[in-house]
Write a protein that holds these residues in place. Sequence first.
Motif, PDB file in Angstrom:
ATOM      1  N   ARG A   1       1.057  -1.107   0.030  1.00  0.00           N
ATOM      2  CA  ARG A   1      -0.165   0.207   0.114  1.00  0.00           C
ATOM      3  C   ARG A   1       0.799   1.189   0.028  1.00  0.00           C
ATOM      4  O   ARG A   1       1.677   1.418   0.838  1.00  0.00           O
ATOM      5  N   VAL A   2       0.731   2.056  -1.000  1.00  0.00           N
ATOM      6  CA  VAL A   2       1.643   3.322  -1.317  1.00  0.00           C
ATOM      7  C   VAL A   2       0.681   4.358  -0.534  1.00  0.00           C
ATOM      8  O   VAL A   2      -0.196   4.817  -1.380  1.00  0.00           O
ATOM      9  N   GLU A   3       1.318   4.864   0.313  1.00  0.00           N
ATOM     10  CA  GLU A   3       0.534   5.971   1.021  1.00  0.00           C
ATOM     11  C   GLU A   3       1.444   7.203   1.080  1.00  0.00           C
ATOM     12  O   GLU A   3       2.361   7.233   1.669  1.00  0.00           O
ATOM     13  N   VAL A   4       1.182   8.157   0.097  1.00  0.00           N
ATOM     14  CA  VAL A   4       2.049   9.589   0.017  1.00  0.00           C
ATOM     15  C   VAL A   4       1.453  10.436   1.249  1.00  0.00           C
ATOM     16  O   VAL A   4       0.307  10.597   1.272  1.00  0.00           O
ATOM     17  N   ARG A   5       2.614  10.991   1.787  1.00  0.00           N
ATOM     18  CA  ARG A   5       2.154  12.026   2.790  1.00  0.00           C
ATOM     19  C   ARG A   5       1.728  13.209   2.502  1.00  0.00           C
ATOM     20  O   ARG A   5       1.928  13.692   1.264  1.00  0.00           O
ATOM     21  N   PRO A   6       0.644  13.934   3.041  1.00  0.00           N
ATOM     22  CA  PRO A   6      -0.026  15.115   2.670  1.00  0.00           C
ATOM     23  C   PRO A   6       1.091  16.078   2.434  1.00  0.00           C
ATOM     24  O   PRO A   6       0.683  17.112   1.734  1.00  0.00           O
ATOM     25  N   THR A   7       2.065  16.139   3.190  1.00  0.00           N
ATOM     26  CA  THR A   7       3.140  17.117   3.115  1.00  0.00           C
ATOM     27  C   THR A   7       4.120  16.713   2.105  1.00  0.00           C
ATOM     28  O   THR A   7       5.342  17.263   2.207  1.00  0.00           O
ATOM     29  N   ALA A   8       4.109  15.725   1.548  1.00  0.00           N
ATOM     30  CA  ALA A   8       5.294  15.313   0.519  1.00  0.00           C
ATOM     31  C   ALA A   8       5.031  16.745  -0.554  1.00  0.00           C
ATOM     32  O   ALA A   8       4.171  17.007  -1.026  1.00  0.00           O
ATOM     33  N   PRO A   9       6.562  16.808  -0.939  1.00  0.00           N
ATOM     34  CA  PRO A   9       6.672  18.051  -1.793  1.00  0.00           C
ATOM     35  C   PRO A   9       6.671  17.651  -3.348  1.00  0.00           C
ATOM     36  O   PRO A   9       6.796  16.402  -3.570  1.00  0.00           O
ATOM     37  N   THR A  10       5.894  18.263  -4.065  1.00  0.00           N
ATOM     38  CA  THR A  10       5.789  18.069  -5.750  1.00  0.00           C
ATOM     39  C   THR A  10       7.386  18.341  -6.344  1.00  0.00           C
ATOM     40  O   THR A  10       7.155  17.649  -7.376  1.00  0.00           O
ATOM     41  N   ARG A  11       7.994  18.828  -5.550  1.00  0.00           N
ATOM     42  CA  ARG A  11       9.255  19.107  -6.115  1.00  0.00           C
ATOM     43  C   ARG A  11      10.400  19.345  -4.949  1.00  0.00           C
ATOM     44  O   ARG A  11      10.067  19.983  -4.306  1.00  0.00           O
ATOM     45  N   TYR A  12      11.427  18.408  -5.165  1.00  0.00           N
ATOM     46  CA  TYR A  12      12.299  18.612  -4.073  1.00  0.00           C
ATOM     47  C   TYR A  12      13.873  18.389  -4.625  1.00  0.00           C
ATOM     48  O   TYR A  12      14.157  17.458  -5.468  1.00  0.00           O
ATOM     49  N   VAL A  13      14.666  19.258  -4.291  1.00  0.00           N
ATOM     50  CA  VAL A  13      16.231  19.152  -4.604  1.00  0.00           C
ATOM     51  C   VAL A  13      16.943  18.485  -3.669  1.00  0.00           C
ATOM     52  O   VAL A  13      16.843  18.828  -2.252  1.00  0.00           O
ATOM     53  N   VAL A  14      17.582  17.561  -4.209  1.00  0.00           N
ATOM     54  CA  VAL A  14      18.436  16.484  -3.276  1.00  0.00           C
ATOM     55  C   VAL A  14      19.489  17.428  -2.443  1.00  0.00           C
ATOM     56  O   VAL A  14      20.423  18.278  -3.144  1.00  0.00           O
TER      57      VAL A  14
ATOM     58  N   LEU B   1      14.894  10.463   2.209  1.00  0.00           N
ATOM     59  CA  LEU B   1      14.011  10.544   0.996  1.00  0.00           C
ATOM     60  C   LEU B   1      12.499   9.864   1.201  1.00  0.00           C
ATOM     61  O   LEU B   1      11.803  10.472   0.692  1.00  0.00           O
ATOM     62  N   SER B   2      12.743   8.705   1.342  1.00  0.00           N
ATOM     63  CA  SER B   2      11.649   7.841   1.337  1.00  0.00           C
ATOM     64  C   SER B   2      10.584   8.352   2.156  1.00  0.00           C
ATOM     65  O   SER B   2       9.316   8.538   1.782  1.00  0.00           O
ATOM     66  N   LYS B   3      11.126   8.638   3.641  1.00  0.00           N
ATOM     67  CA  LYS B   3      10.176   9.165   4.628  1.00  0.00           C
ATOM     68  C   LYS B   3       9.400  10.513   4.130  1.00  0.00           C
ATOM     69  O   LYS B   3       8.355  10.835   4.797  1.00  0.00           O
ATOM     70  N   ARG B   4      10.236  11.273   3.589  1.00  0.00           N
ATOM     71  CA  ARG B   4       9.982  12.836   2.943  1.00  0.00           C
ATOM     72  C   ARG B   4       8.593  12.509   2.195  1.00  0.00           C
ATOM     73  O   ARG B   4       7.530  13.378   2.397  1.00  0.00           O
ATOM     74  N   PHE B   5       8.524  11.486   1.380  1.00  0.00           N
ATOM     75  CA  PHE B   5       7.423  11.226   0.448  1.00  0.00           C
ATOM     76  C   PHE B   5       6.162  10.433   0.913  1.00  0.00           C
ATOM     77  O   PHE B   5       5.206  10.483   0.500  1.00  0.00           O
ATOM     78  N   LEU B   6       6.797   9.356   1.738  1.00  0.00           N
ATOM     79  CA  LEU B   6       5.995   8.322   1.999  1.00  0.00           C
ATOM     80  C   LEU B   6       5.649   8.037   3.631  1.00  0.00           C
ATOM     81  O   LEU B   6       6.624   8.207   4.085  1.00  0.00           O
TER      82      LEU B   6
ATOM     83  N   THR C   1      10.679  15.062  -8.885  1.00  0.00           N
ATOM     84  CA  THR C   1       9.240  15.346  -9.040  1.00  0.00           C
ATOM     85  C   THR C   1       8.355  14.563  -8.612  1.00  0.00           C
ATOM     86  O   THR C   1       8.368  13.271  -9.161  1.00  0.00           O
ATOM     87  N   LEU C   2       7.491  14.637  -7.836  1.00  0.00           N
ATOM     88  CA  LEU C   2       6.404  13.951  -7.692  1.00  0.00           C
ATOM     89  C   LEU C   2       5.091  14.259  -8.650  1.00  0.00           C
ATOM     90  O   LEU C   2       4.517  15.283  -8.493  1.00  0.00           O
ATOM     91  N   TYR C   3       4.517  13.111  -9.183  1.00  0.00           N
ATOM     92  CA  TYR C   3       3.547  13.247 -10.169  1.00  0.00           C
ATOM     93  C   TYR C   3       2.726  11.771 -10.080  1.00  0.00           C
ATOM     94  O   TYR C   3       3.019  10.854  -9.349  1.00  0.00           O
ATOM     95  N   TYR C   4       1.521  11.854 -11.059  1.00  0.00           N
ATOM     96  CA  TYR C   4       0.727  10.791 -10.766  1.00  0.00           C
ATOM     97  C   TYR C   4       0.517  10.308 -12.403  1.00  0.00           C
ATOM     98  O   TYR C   4       0.287  10.966 -13.193  1.00  0.00           O
ATOM     99  N   VAL C   5       0.432   9.008 -12.459  1.00  0.00           N
ATOM    100  CA  VAL C   5      -0.126   8.295 -13.662  1.00  0.00           C
ATOM    101  C   VAL C   5      -0.973   7.417 -13.528  1.00  0.00           C
ATOM    102  O   VAL C   5      -0.868   6.316 -12.643  1.00  0.00           O
ATOM    103  N   ASN C   6      -2.292   7.679 -14.040  1.00  0.00           N
ATOM    104  CA  ASN C   6      -3.406   6.788 -14.002  1.00  0.00           C
ATOM    105  C   ASN C   6      -3.712   6.556 -12.423  1.00  0.00           C
ATOM    106  O   ASN C   6      -4.257   5.444 -11.822  1.00  0.00           O
ATOM    107  N   GLY C   7      -3.495   7.654 -11.676  1.00  0.00           N
ATOM    108  CA  GLY C   7      -3.815   7.716 -10.304  1.00  0.00           C
ATOM    109  C   GLY C   7      -2.912   7.317  -9.423  1.00  0.00           C
ATOM    110  O   GLY C   7      -2.933   7.098  -8.349  1.00  0.00           O
ATOM    111  N   GLN C   8      -1.918   6.602 -10.025  1.00  0.00           N
ATOM    112  CA  GLN C   8      -0.548   6.067  -9.298  1.00  0.00           C
ATOM    113  C   GLN C   8       0.446   6.858  -9.215  1.00  0.00           C
ATOM    114  O   GLN C   8       1.076   7.604 -10.046  1.00  0.00           O
ATOM    115  N   PRO C   9       1.167   7.219  -7.788  1.00  0.00           N
ATOM    116  CA  PRO C   9       2.127   8.091  -7.679  1.00  0.00           C
ATOM    117  C   PRO C   9       3.689   7.792  -8.153  1.00  0.00           C
ATOM    118  O   PRO C   9       4.043   6.670  -8.352  1.00  0.00           O
TER     119      PRO C   9
END
Length: 384
Positions: free
Chosen positions: A57-70, A79-84, A113-121
């Motif tokens: 089950r992939v659960e993206v955090r509401p606070t996950a950035p759509t764009r992040y510079v490493v 990084l994983s905890k920042r997004f998920l 960059t975080l985006y969605y394809v067919n509803g999948q992050p």
Amino acid sequence: MPALRTRSHAIVSASAVIVTLLVAGCASQRQPMPEIAPPPAPAPRATPAPAAPKPVRVEVRPTAPTRYVVQKGDTLWDLSKRFLYNPWSWPEIWYANPQIKNPHWIYPGDVLTLYYVNGQPRVSVTGGPRVTGISTIVLKPGVQYEKLPSAEHPIPIQTIRPFLIHPRVVPVEQMLKAPHVVGSSEDRILFGNGDQVYVRGLPAKPKSSVYSLYRPGAVLRSPKTGRIIAHEVTYLGDIRIIHDGPVATGVLEKVTRAVHPGDRLLPYAKKDLNYTFMPQAPKVKLDGQIISLFNAISMVAQYQVVVLDIGTQQGVRKGDVVALEQHGRLIQDDNASPGESRSVRLPNSRSGVAMVFRAFDHISYALVMSSIRPIEIGDVATNP
């Protein structure tokens, strides 16, 4: 997990993290020889394959950035905890860019960059020096030096490297088949560096001339069946075989503890083994328990090592993340309704999360990545 600091141009691995190794110890008194456990009972009839676990089950955090510079010092776990919510789900969302060199690695300056394809992050590298081909150069007079990039580690290597070089728990089948020291040409029972000893049980044509020596200790049993599944062992040193035969001759090297007759030979650990780890969700439904702790009497916490009673035969893989749970207590419910039992078993409660870093047939080593409360022998290991 806190980020680990490295030198400049640190490399963060999105699909792999490389781990290195080291060793030591010393003593010289003779101790009573432990008995080798008898062969295990005949294997029971084949059982159906373990049930498949629930889909990851992939659960993206509401606070996950759509764009992040490493940034320098970021780690894969960070990084994983920042997004998920669940870091072990990272492989499900990571999209490797085929148009850039080394697409499975993340570098400081990469734009995620975080985006969605067919509803999948999905997360991919969409900017930065590797994509644009334009790097930032600071002009300074004189000669400019640039350090080689160094890899980031999401786990403390010093904690697990002893377990990668020399095992601390060995499957019982391996110990039963292992060659052993029988004695020497001199009438002695203690041997050290440079001594010649005799060995029985080696194959007629051994693949290697160098082995490591171990002494079997306490036995570990399956909590479910009571069957002996492993031996705790102590590393003693190495031995180089100089003459083959039914009774071979070897020379002791790098001895850290006195060698006795009965000590066992196991394969020598190669220094070029693959020490890459990718946290991931297990592919099968897990039903295991903690059967041993290292460097602790009764409890462990974050960044300590535990032994699980499940291994590759139960579908465990290196990198699998497991949830650790305490058994629910049995309590008395004085307010039970008529017909209800007064004795109630409470649900299991989460005690922490661990990652498997070495797996054998029926056991595995796991590093506790996070802990909510003290972790003990008998705690359940299941799917996260």
